[in-house]
Enzyme design. Structure first.
Site, PDB file in Angstrom:
ATOM      1  N   CYS A   1       0.694  -1.279  -0.091  1.00  0.00           N
ATOM      2  CA  CYS A   1      -0.281   0.128  -0.101  1.00  0.00           C
ATOM      3  C   CYS A   1       0.883   1.282   0.109  1.00  0.00           C
ATOM      4  CB  CYS A   1      -0.873  -0.023   1.169  1.00  0.00           C
ATOM      5  SG  CYS A   1      -2.088   1.648   1.473  1.00  0.00           S
TER       6      CYS A   1
ATOM      7  N   CYS B   1      -0.898   2.970  -6.924  1.00  0.00           N
ATOM      8  CA  CYS B   1      -1.861   2.499  -5.921  1.00  0.00           C
ATOM      9  C   CYS B   1      -1.956   0.841  -6.376  1.00  0.00           C
ATOM     10  CB  CYS B   1      -3.241   3.056  -5.984  1.00  0.00           C
ATOM     11  SG  CYS B   1      -4.454   2.282  -4.859  1.00  0.00           S
TER      12      CYS B   1
END
Length: 271
Positions: free
Chosen positions: A76, A191
């Site tokens: 992440c 992302c």
């Protein structure tokens, strides 16, 4: 004496880290592979830095205590740029591999020198992202695109929902820039959720670009660190990968089917 197979934990706020997990599994198919989605805390983007760090630390305390991983991948961008320093300070003997926007390889591959970074608003706003641009892409015109919708859309897609293509097209449209005779030729997927929608991105793009997924590079870094302690992956019996959801909820049928196809044995939240 042959050392045991390593135990690898891949962690994300939701399902995006599965893109990284898949690449790790390719390089370490005989490791004990674990995936944790902090779906109880999803999404991380709106959290303050203090709240995000507190959340990640709280969940990781439980995971490390229960699972005793040999290496943790923080799959992440948002969590990596904020929580990695305290994680490493708390567990100095446990290797943590983070995720950062792949701006350096994007600049190396771009011929038009027009590069876009498709990220969450939090990653776009981080000084860390701008420092990467200054260090590795100062001769490029870099367009930062912060999407509030793509990560939730990727989650919905993995859970079996029909995702409106018009909405995806609208979210990626700012990535495509023309300047004189040049146009964007590389887009960084900053992302880990976004590669889940890559087929749609390619289909809906106004022209062909190279989409850079950081997952293979993250997996290679994890493999390098593991090789220092365990050597290279070797043929050995390995347990089925475990998928853990912090909410304790069972995955919807479509998601459960997808995880089963990936070889997962589903599990509940850590105690």
């Amino acid at each position: 004496m042959t050392p045991p197979a390593p135990k690898i934990l891949v962690f994300d706020s939701g399902l995006g880290g599965l893109t990284v997990f898949t690449e790790v599994a390719k390089l370490r198919p005989h490791a004990a592979l674990l995936y944790c989605a902090d779906d109880a805390g999803f999404p991380y983007g709106p959290l303050s830095e203090a709240a995000l760090v507190a959340r990640v630390m709280e969940v990781m305390e439980k995971l490390v205590a229960e699972l005793s991983p040999d290496l943790v991948v923080i799959a992440c961008n948002t969590a990596s740029t904020r929580a990695l320093p305290p994680l490493r300070a708390r567990w100095p003997q446990l290797p943590f591999v983070g995720t950062v926007p792949a701006i350096k390889p994007a600049a190396e591959r771009s011929r038009s020198r027009l590069v876009s970074v498709l990220a969450t608003p939090g990653t776009v706003a981080r000084d860390y992202t701008r420092a990467l641009i200054a260090s590795f892409a100062d001769d490029c015109a870099v367009t930062l695109v912060g999407s509030t919708r793509l990560a939730p859309l990727a989650e919905e897609f993995m859970r079996g929902a029909i995702v409106p293509e018009a909405e995806i097209a609208r979210e990626i449209a700012p990535c495509f820039v023309t300047r004189n005779a040049a146009r964007t030729d590389v887009v960084v997927l900053a992302c880990t959720h976004y590669p889940l929608l890559l087929d749609s991105f390619r289909r809906l793009s106004p022209w062909a670009v190279e989409w850079i997924d950081p997952a293979p590079a993250i997996a290679r870094q994890a493999d390098r660190l593991l090789a220092e302690r365990f050597g290279h992956d070797r043929d050995a019996a390995a347990p089925a990968p475990r998928a853990i959801f912090t909410s304790g909820a069972r995955p919807e049928p479509a998601l459960a089917a997808a995880l089963t196809r990936m070889g997962f044995a589903l599990d509940d939240k850590p105690e």
